[in-house]
Design an enzyme around this catalytic site. Structure first.
Site, mmCIF file in Angstrom:
data_model
loop_
_atom_site.group_PDB
_atom_site.id
_atom_site.type_symbol
_atom_site.label_atom_id
_atom_site.label_comp_id
_atom_site.label_asym_id
_atom_site.label_seq_id
_atom_site.Cartn_x
_atom_site.Cartn_y
_atom_site.Cartn_z
ATOM 1 N N ASN A 296 19.671 11.076 -75.152
ATOM 2 C CA ASN A 296 21.221 11.270 -74.624
ATOM 3 C C ASN A 296 21.492 9.691 -74.548
ATOM 4 O O ASN A 296 22.617 9.447 -74.917
ATOM 5 C CB ASN A 296 21.223 12.092 -73.328
ATOM 6 N N ASP A 297 20.786 8.846 -73.465
ATOM 7 C CA ASP A 297 21.373 7.641 -73.130
ATOM 8 C C ASP A 297 21.081 6.918 -74.248
ATOM 9 O O ASP A 297 21.726 5.960 -74.607
ATOM 10 C CB ASP A 297 20.574 7.192 -71.930
ATOM 11 N N ARG B 144 13.165 15.986 -63.488
ATOM 12 C CA ARG B 144 14.101 14.902 -62.965
ATOM 13 C C ARG B 144 14.077 15.320 -61.488
ATOM 14 O O ARG B 144 14.700 16.028 -60.943
ATOM 15 C CB ARG B 144 15.790 15.722 -63.438
ATOM 16 N N HIS C 193 30.717 19.998 -65.751
ATOM 17 C CA HIS C 193 29.898 21.094 -65.128
ATOM 18 C C HIS C 193 29.942 22.624 -65.891
ATOM 19 O O HIS C 193 29.114 23.315 -65.644
ATOM 20 C CB HIS C 193 30.504 21.303 -63.548
ATOM 21 N N ARG D 13 9.895 12.082 -64.021
ATOM 22 C CA ARG D 13 10.522 10.924 -64.107
ATOM 23 C C ARG D 13 10.930 10.360 -62.560
ATOM 24 O O ARG D 13 11.361 11.265 -61.804
ATOM 25 C CB ARG D 13 11.986 10.998 -64.874
ATOM 26 N N ARG E 292 28.845 9.310 -73.374
ATOM 27 C CA ARG E 292 28.874 10.845 -74.058
ATOM 28 C C ARG E 292 29.679 11.854 -73.326
ATOM 29 O O ARG E 292 29.618 12.946 -73.936
ATOM 30 C CB ARG E 292 27.473 11.182 -74.028
ATOM 31 N N CYS F 86 12.475 13.730 -74.805
ATOM 32 C CA CYS F 86 13.012 14.610 -73.620
ATOM 33 C C CYS F 86 14.672 14.731 -73.690
ATOM 34 O O CYS F 86 15.080 15.525 -72.838
ATOM 35 C CB CYS F 86 12.496 14.106 -72.488
ATOM 36 N N GLU G 146 15.350 4.413 -73.236
ATOM 37 C CA GLU G 146 16.858 4.829 -73.236
ATOM 38 C C GLU G 146 17.800 3.569 -73.409
ATOM 39 O O GLU G 146 18.864 3.910 -73.823
ATOM 40 C CB GLU G 146 17.304 5.272 -71.664
#
Length: 958
Positions: free
Chosen positions: A844-845, A692, A585, A728, A855, A892, A821
């Site tokens: 990222n994934d 998202r 966070h 998405r 990650r 993305c 992904e």
């Protein structure tokens, strides 16, 4: 966890005595390549310590910790002795479950076997079994367990009708995953039956997935046409599994305590349903044993229970409301209590207080094992000051860490070391204004809770919406948790000070979350402690250190969300933390606030002195303490150049994105909230490349209906004013759970029910979302993509739903694509490109799955680099497959805004880059600095390297 296979079972064994049986078991492990011959000694040594007989003719021989060196490979061998073997403790054994374990996997086997021990006739069936499959079935057949826990309770419902309460209870069972719509319909059709004492019962066995009991209570008890209503039970019956629930309910009514449930909290309700009466003496004790309440400590506990002069029951505070006999070994093991969880002992009658106290003390003493105690938090700060053995960071030397938020900062360090909260454990030890009885301690805690709530309210108002406000609102909910309050009040009633009781409640709840081994929940545990410290600081009268008035780089062990929310962004140039990952966070909020951040740098950063000058590079993920004048001058020049580029980029943010030689690359924005679509346009985004949509679902306590979703999506579409929106579909599950869509706990949520594979388990949810998106779009450009697609079959299953809805709605400008992904999706891109309209690569994934690195891992996340040549080759394959069919490809993920990666991605042929809103102008500017030939040279150079580090070094040299 270890599992049994047919090859692991040896039937028809015979032995002269238990020693011979043990030798055969050891030899079976040797023959299977699981252990060396010396492991036999470990089996005999373990048996000499205490019998491994469990019950129902089963023993589980295993070695000692010292004998683990003789284990070659973890495994299990099951030996059946039809004639039986007389064990050294006088029991007769028909089955040996023999374990070779390199760590403590046998504890899971033991827990899994406890259900076998109470079933009648198992010993005989194991002795007579003539196939390996039959033996495995007997050992593996777990009974159905009926549920009644926090998640099945529905308290303080604003209802004035018992039918409303029945429906609320049924709905709660559905939310908990125990029943489906058929059960709800059955409850609607019936009239609750009066049980007496103001309690009513509605029940059905239709549509029951898991037997369970719910209780719905009204905000205030009332009288209906047929009598008083204190609450309505909803029973989901299945076979005989729910009969125990009915017995406990009958016991509650027989004791005359039904009316006490009217205004009770969850802890009280579960206590009464477990069989604890209001007159019972109870004590709580946290399990300290490293591996929980397994066989050896459980035996010790049972022995202590049997020494008492009256029956004692025990239940798991964090588990179902079922109290079992503390004198039953199988029942105690069956609780499955793990380190950090809390046992509740109860007893009634003369000597009850002494009995439960004796068991609680035995648990705290470790039950015969050496235990590492949880600190009772006289100094609750679990983030310790660096010790002298931690070497300081060398001057003028780059120190690598995790890049969490882009940007560069040059400023003195301000090392914020959390204060030490010191206080007495017991209320009687308090002096001055803090002294007083339990009522005074409760009042102090309530005042601190109110003060903390006021502080959070001020911070939320100052945040003015966005991710900061959302996370702080979650802190508000944590602070308002009635179960957390009750746990603290319980500690106060037991004589603890308000400080000790509060932190014990917070620490217990946080550790219970961390035990789930879920990264997201572990981060939420950090949030909970952040909330806890806020209250504790008010109780102790401790204030956080005051930052300097001049610009600085904040250095902390870990920065909590409320710390970030209070930062004066005009003075804080950057964040540096010893712990944390790029997805925590604090990192998310740093990016939202535009503050450069480097995290996970290790304990050595805490040795920095206040005022030490730092160069913080949030793009490369490194920090340089006490830089030389030459290095500082170079960094300052880079910083000034960057600031100038940022100003120029923002001035030209509305220019079309293309290279110097006119090659077009669209630059779009990633959105986590439709309310930010206008902000994206203002920053020059040419569309939204990733919406998202899960935020719509996470923002509601119940599944958002069609109209709610249409309104949300339409807000973004209208703000884009004709620019394309790539949405998405719902991407939750595993690491991102929804409260109203319960998912069974998974050992590895990243490899479980996520994204599209989860949505396809409830196609009506996906259908509603698609209908909302298409309806909101109308004739505006809409691109819909499915997340976590592994192959063409999953895409086709989702497209079938899409085609049906699109035929009904008729949106005119729609494309359907998938996110790349999962590596299999990239490898199968040629077959997917035949049917999809576009690809969007979630780097990222894709990086996480390709490199097998979480990650968010505190030690490995720095190695999770999307510029790894393995990841780049998958991107290249995807682009080549798409372009061969005339389809476009976007990126993305975070890689799209990486300054070094932009030319590589363009050189690989990527058509669209979707980045965070703040990065849009800079990515456009980076494109204007390139030619297509230069970008292709970057791509060729990167693909030729063996590692991500080599890629970055080679790109820097260009």
């Amino acid at each position: 966890m270890l599992t049994l296979q047919p090859d692991d079972v040896l039937l028809g064994c015979r032995a002269d005595d238990w020693r011979d049986a043990l030798d055969q078991a050891a030899q079976s492990l040797v023959d299977a390549g699981r252990a060396t011959p010396e492991y036999r000694n470990g089996l005999h040594e373990r048996e000499a310590q205490s019998s491994t007989y469990l019950g129902n003719a089963i023993a589980i021989p295993h070695g000692t910790p010292a004998s683990r060196e003789q284990v070659l490979e973890t495994g299990v061998r099951v030996l059946q002795f039809p004639a039986g073997v007389e064990w050294h403790d006088g029991n007769r054994v028909h089955v040996l479950v023999t374990i070779a374990a390199q760590s403590d996997e046998h504890l899971d086997i033991l827990r899994a076997l406890t259900h076998v021990l109470d079933r009648e006739g198992v010993a005989q069936r194991l002795a007579r079994a003539d196939t390996a499959a039959e033996v495995i079935a007997q050992l593996s057949k777990a009974p159905v367990v009926a549920r009644v826990d926090n998640d099945t309770l529905c308290l303080n419902v604003p209802a004035r009708d018992r039918f409303e309460l029945a429906l609320a209870g049924a709905a709660r069972l559905r939310q908990a995953g125990c029943v489906d719509g058929e059960y709800i319909a059955a409850i609607v059709e019936q009239e609750p039956v009066a049980l007496g004492q103001g309690l009513w019962l509605a029940s059905s066995s239709r549509g029951v997935q898991v037997p369970a009991l719910s209780l719905a209570t009204p905000e205030r008890a009332f009288s209906g046409p047929l009598g008083p209503v204190n609450g309505v039970f909803c029973l989901a019956g299945q076979g005989d599994a729910h009969l125990g629930l009915l017995d406990r309910l009958a016991g509650l009514l027989d004791s005359g305590e039904g009316e006490s449930l009217a205004d009770a909290d969850a802890a009280t309700v579960l206590a009464r349903l477990s069989g604890e009466s209001a007159a019972a003496e109870t004590r709580r004790a946290r399990v300290l044993n490293a591996h929980g309440l397994h066989a050896r400590p459980a035996k010790q506990l049972v022995q202590v229970a049997r020494e008492q002069g009256l029956p004692v029951k025990v239940r798991l505070l964090e588990g179902s409301a079922e109290a079992v006999s503390a004198a039953s070994l199988t029942k105690v093991i069956g609780l499955g209590a793990r380190r950090g969880q809390t046992l509740v002992f109860s007893a009634e009658g003369e000597g009850a207080a002494a009995a439960v106290q004796a068991l609680a003390e035995a648990v705290r003493d470790g039950l015969g094992e050496k235990v590492a105690p949880f600190e009772e938090r006289r100094d609750v700060d679990d983030i310790q000051q660096p010790t002298a053995v931690v070497e300081p960071l060398p001057a003028d030397t780059p120190h690598p860490a995790v890049a969490a938020s882009p940007g560069m900062a040059i400023a003195p360090a301000f090392v914020m070391r959390l204060p030490r909260f010191e206080y007495p454990e017991r209320a009687r030890e308090l002096t001055g204004e803090r002294a007083g009885d339990a009522a005074a301690q409760k009042a102090r805690l309530e005042a601190a809770l109110a003060g903390a709530a006021d502080q959070l309210g001020v911070l939320i108002r100052q945040a003015k919406g966005g991710e900061v406000a959302e996370i702080l609102s979650m802190h508000e909910e944590m602070l308002d948790d009635p179960e957390l309050h009750e746990a603290a009040f319980e500690g106060i009633r037991d004589g603890l000070s308000a400080e000790a009781a509060w932190w014990q409640a917070v620490d217990t709840a946080a550790r219970a979350q961390e035990v789930l081994a879920d990264r997201l929940l572990a981060e939420r545990a950090a949030d909970l402690r952040d909330v806890g410290r806020r209250v504790l600081s008010l109780l102790c009268g401790v204030e956080m250190p005051t930052p300097p008035e001049t610009p600085y780089i904040l250095v902390m062990e870990d920065v909590g969300p409320s710390d970030v929310a209070q930062l004066d962004t005009s003075k804080v140039r950057g964040l540096l933390t010893a712990r944390g990952g790029a997805t925590s966070h604090s990192a998310i909020l740093a990016r939202a606030l535009g503050i450069a951040a480097v995290v996970g740098a290790g304990e050595r950063v805490m040795t920095l002195d206040n005022g030490t000058e730092l160069i913080l590079d949030g793009e490369r993920g490194r920090v340089i303490p006490a830089p030389s004048r030459e290095r500082r001058d170079r960094a300052e020049l880079r910083l000034k150049e960057r600031e100038a580029r940022e100003r120029d980029a923002y001035d030209h943010r509305f220019d079309t994105a293309h290279t110097q030689d006119g090659h077009r690359v669209e630059v779009a924005a990633n959105l986590g909230n439709t309310a930010h679509a206008g902000d994206a346009v203002e920053h020059g985004a040419e569309g939204v490349g990733l919406l998202r949509t899960e935020f719509v679902f996470m923002a509601h306590a119940e599944e958002p209906d069609l109209d709610t979703q249409i309104a949300e999506y339409r807000q973004a579409i209208e703000a884009l004013d004709g620019r394309p929106l790539v949405a998405r579909t719902l991407d939750v599950g595993g690491d991102k759970p929804l409260p109203y869509w319960p998912i069974p706990q998974e050992d590895n949520p990243f490899l479980g029910l996520r994204g599209l594979r989860l949505a396809l388990t409830r196609p009506t949810v996906l259908e509603t979302q698609l209908r909302a998106l298409l309806t909101a779009a109308g004739d505006k450009p809409l691109r819909i993509m499915f997340p976590m697609v592994k192959d063409i079959a999953e895409f086709r299953a989702a497209r079938e739903i899409f085609d049906r809805v699109q035929a009904e709605v008729g949106a005119s400008d729609v494309q359907l694509g998938v996110m790349i992904e999962i590596p299999s999706c990239a490898l199968l891109a040629p077959s997917l490109a035949e049917e999809v309209d576009f690809f969007s690569i979630g780097t990222n994934d894709l990086t996480q799955y390709t490199l097998a690195i979480d990650r968010g891992h505190t030690e490995l996340s720095a190695q999770s680099d999307g510029l790894h040549p393995g990841v780049l080759r998958l991107i290249q394959m995807t682009v080549d497959a798409a372009h061969a069919k005339g389809k476009w490809v976007g990126v993305c993920g975070e890689l799209g805004s990486d300054a070094q990666a932009v030319p590589v991605l363009v050189g690989l042929g990527v058509d669209e880059l979707s980045v965070s809103i703040r990065q849009v102008p800079m990515v456009k500017a980076r494109l204007r600095e390139l030619t297509l030939d230069q970008a292709r040279r970057h791509a060729e150079t990167a693909l030729a390297q063996p590692t991500a580090e080599a890629v970055r070094e080679a790109l820097e040299a260009l």
